[in-house]
Design a protein around this motif. Structure first.
Motif: not given
Length: 414
Positions: A38-56
């Protein structure tokens, strides 16, 4: 099956053997270990959500460790604390969290010690160790950090005939006056309610002051802090800052700096994307340097850190958690986060690499080892609010009276 055609099946022993083999063949493969992150989101929208970082990272890790799967859940920063608290209350413990560190979970025996789930604790930024500890034991792994530095506009400096950033308060006053003469704000001084406690602390540090002494005593109205506010008052009265700093927030002045209206100000890496979005400063216009102090650049700065923590859950996943954290804290992933969100690393090795390769972020990185955190004291929340509300009024004839009012609030709550 080929085994079923074996001539030995005519005998009872052979039949039993075949049955055993058949049961063995039908048994399901060993289930994967599943870790919940469970991680906090540092992004401002779908294009830079932290989901992208952690999923990689999760995908890369699974490719290297096929029997371990990491399920990623990203939570808005504003909801992160509540989300984790609710999960804990419902005994639906996450295996790993990244965001705020909750010392009460360590107090309740819910967290693994860092040494139990990370192979090289010595590589974690040591200045944030105490902040992530409980009773002298470290439970939080510094993941992403930030620090402050002096931002200055090289184009404005050149127009005003200034060749180097100021190193002392006297140089700030001299340079700010030259910039004001050219029709720009010399020094941006945000003492409004948004983050006045940060700007105030940076100035206090420049004179050997601060909110607390090394032994944890409140020293808000110390002679050093009073002297600091007297200098700041002098700077404001000379017209070398924006008018009425007590009404100006950090975000207000960040935007004005990005528009090329301010010569210099104390800032953080969060200012960089604002500058990029404004698209006013040309390439090479931005300079960063150590924050100027009364007699020279300060060797300390305000530092902030977000942590990773690991919950014990049922105790069976410790080895898998350790494998994942060792993997996720590699320099390449730490630096990926830097480039994605312009935050600083939580490990020493990644910080060293960043300082070598990024001249803009280097002053922030170099300041991290001596970073000062806000007081780790329950009354700090109340003190901070009062600083935000009234520190602007200390720019005037009697700064000591204002500081003493805040000091009394701190002492009453302690």
């Amino acid at each position: 099956m080929r085994i079923a055609r074996c001539p030995l099946l005519a005998g009872g022993v052979s039949a039993a053997f075949a049955l055993t083999l058949g049961l063995f063949a039908a048994a399901p493969a060993r289930a994967d270990t599943v870790l919940s992150l469970v991680a906090a989101d540092y992004g401002t929208g779908p294009k830079d959500t932290s989901e992208i970082y952690w999923r990689k990272i999760a995908d890369d890790f699974h490719a290297a460790n096929p029997t371990i799967t990491v399920k990623v859940q990203i939570v808005n920063w504003n909801d992160f604390d509540t989300k984790v608290q609710t999960m804990v209350q419902n005994r639906q413990y996450p295996d790993i969290t990244e965001g705020d560190y909750f010392s009460n979970y360590a107090q309740e025996g819910l967290l693994y010690k860092v040494s139990d789930v990370f192979s090289d604790p010595s590589n974690l930024m040591p200045v944030f160790k105490e902040l992530g500890s409980y009773n002298g034991v470290q439970y939080g792994l510094p993941f992403t950090t930030s620090a402050r530095a002096l931002f200055y506009n090289k184009a404005i400096f050149a127009e005003a005939g200034i060749t180097t950033p100021p190193k002392t308060w006297d140089e700030i006053a001299t340079d700010a006056a030259k910039i004001e003469a050219k029709g720009k704000i010399g020094f941006g001084l945000p003492l409004g309610p948004e983050e006045a406690q940060a700007e105030t602390l940076l100035w206090f540090l420049g004179n050997g002051g601060g909110y607390q002494s090394a032994d944890g005593k409140w020293v808000i109205d110390s002679p050093e802090n009073v002297e600091t506010l007297k200098f700041m008052t002098k700077l404001v009265k000379a017209g070398d800052t924006e008018p009425n700093p007590g009404t100006k927030n950090r975000t207000d002045l960040f935007n004005e700096f990005a528009q090329g209206q301010i010569g210099m100000m104390n800032g953080e890496v969060a200012l960089l994307p604002i500058i990029n979005s404004a698209n006013v400063l040309k390439k090479g216009d931005l300079g960063t340097a150590a924050i100027a102090g009364r007699t020279g650049p300060i060797d300390k700065t305000l530092g902030v850190c977000d942590f990773v923590a690991a919950f014990k859950t049922d105790g069976s996943k410790q080895a898998a958690i350790k494998k994942f954290l060792d993997f996720a804290f590699q320099d390449k992933y730490q630096l990926d986060f830097v480039h994605m969100y312009l935050e600083l690393p939580g490990t020493t090795s990644a910080a060293v690499e960043l300082a070598k390769t990024d001249a803009t972020l280097a002053p922030f990185v170099k300041a991290l080892p001596n970073a000062v955190q806000y007081p780790n004291d329950p009354v700090w929340a109340q003190v901070k609010t009062q600083i935000q509300q009234i520190i602007g009024t200390a720019i005037g004839p009697d700064p000591k009276a204002v500081l003493t009012t805040i000091q009394q609030t701190a002492l009453k709550g302690s």
